[in-house]
Design a protein around this motif. Sequence first.
Motif, mmCIF file in Angstrom:
data_model
loop_
_atom_site.group_PDB
_atom_site.id
_atom_site.type_symbol
_atom_site.label_atom_id
_atom_site.label_comp_id
_atom_site.label_asym_id
_atom_site.label_seq_id
_atom_site.Cartn_x
_atom_site.Cartn_y
_atom_site.Cartn_z
ATOM 1 N N ARG A 1 -8.853 4.821 -1.555
ATOM 2 C CA ARG A 1 -7.496 4.659 -0.946
ATOM 3 C C ARG A 1 -8.036 4.215 0.324
ATOM 4 N N SER B 1 -3.891 -4.953 2.806
ATOM 5 C CA SER B 1 -2.430 -5.025 3.120
ATOM 6 C C SER B 1 -1.662 -6.185 2.875
ATOM 7 N N ALA C 1 -5.475 1.258 -4.347
ATOM 8 C CA ALA C 1 -4.638 1.857 -3.537
ATOM 9 C C ALA C 1 -4.082 3.034 -4.071
ATOM 10 N N GLU D 1 0.279 4.387 -2.929
ATOM 11 C CA GLU D 1 -0.346 5.672 -2.530
ATOM 12 C C GLU D 1 0.437 6.824 -3.265
ATOM 13 N N ARG E 1 -6.635 0.584 2.231
ATOM 14 C CA ARG E 1 -5.876 0.294 3.431
ATOM 15 C C ARG E 1 -6.507 -0.443 4.462
ATOM 16 N N LEU F 1 0.911 -1.447 -0.035
ATOM 17 C CA LEU F 1 0.103 -0.018 -0.090
ATOM 18 C C LEU F 1 0.822 1.380 -0.034
#
Length: 346
Positions: free
Chosen positions: A317, A325, A269, A166, A321, A162
Amino acid sequence: MLRVLSVAYPFAPVGPDAAGGAEQVLAAIDAALVRAGHQSLVVAREDSRVAGTLLPIARTEGPVDTAAHHFAHESVRRTIRDTLERRPVDLVHLHGVDFFRYLPPPGVPALATLHLPPGWYPPQVFRPERPQTFLVCVSHSQRERCGASPAIVAVIRNGVPLARLEHRLHRRDYAAALGRICPEKGFHHALDACRRTDTPLLLGGRVFMHPEHQAYFTREIVPRLDRRRRFLGPLGFRQKRRLLATARCLLVPSLVPETSSLVTMEALACGTPVVAFPAGALPDLVEHGRTGLLVADEREMGEALQAVRAIDPEACRSVARERFSVAAMAERYLDLFTRLAQKRAA
């Protein structure tokens, strides 16, 4: 300390930039083992990149035909046998769709992750005769399709890095598609949906040397390419991240019941919504109306190319999260490895 021997599908290289999801998952588990101070041995193609110790098998050239399968399977069997004779190993973890062709001799526990639809494996896989042979599913939808198998010991969802994904970049007005270029991925539907709406599409992925993959690319993909619908070929991690982070949306027109979808997780992500056919696990990964849109066919996919603009990137996003993961995935595998190794010792 755990000593784990991981065995990859012999026709694809392992590494964080691998084209296949199984190879990316193996690379992530291998890295997690090394970080935790365990010993990681990996049987994989010689051009693989691993954190632990690579036990290489030769890269086959030319078509992946019967002769190539015979050569590769014998190489993997020999490497596994030699490794178990020379090194103490607590567990063998297999990832290939053909893993039953090169199971280790009885003794050490063997765990196979089922990365593909259950129907792609022979029935005997789900009731193995070999003692201490266990299976892991990667989604609950896949587990349901496996039926009552006493060998299945866990469902462990795949994950993606992740923090590395991002990546906030200026959005560009194109759709993206990414994955192995093969008939079951249905990328010709994505191309047709974009042509129908005059939407630019960038398609990334690798065409492996399987004859049916080569034929699909030649017959179904190449004729649909033009200046606004382009094929980028294989992408490394940074190229993939940039493609996903700048796209209007990701298209996933899969024609088989997907067991998982790493590229869907990667797109979310990056804050990029996903437009997908509701195949297999995809309805569990894409929250319709929140992180993307689930569509029934090519026509609806074309219509969704406009509607998807209303999806909030921050919602994508946030969901990634919470749910996708790679660290959580690796932790669950290491816990399972420990339990199986302790069970053998007991």
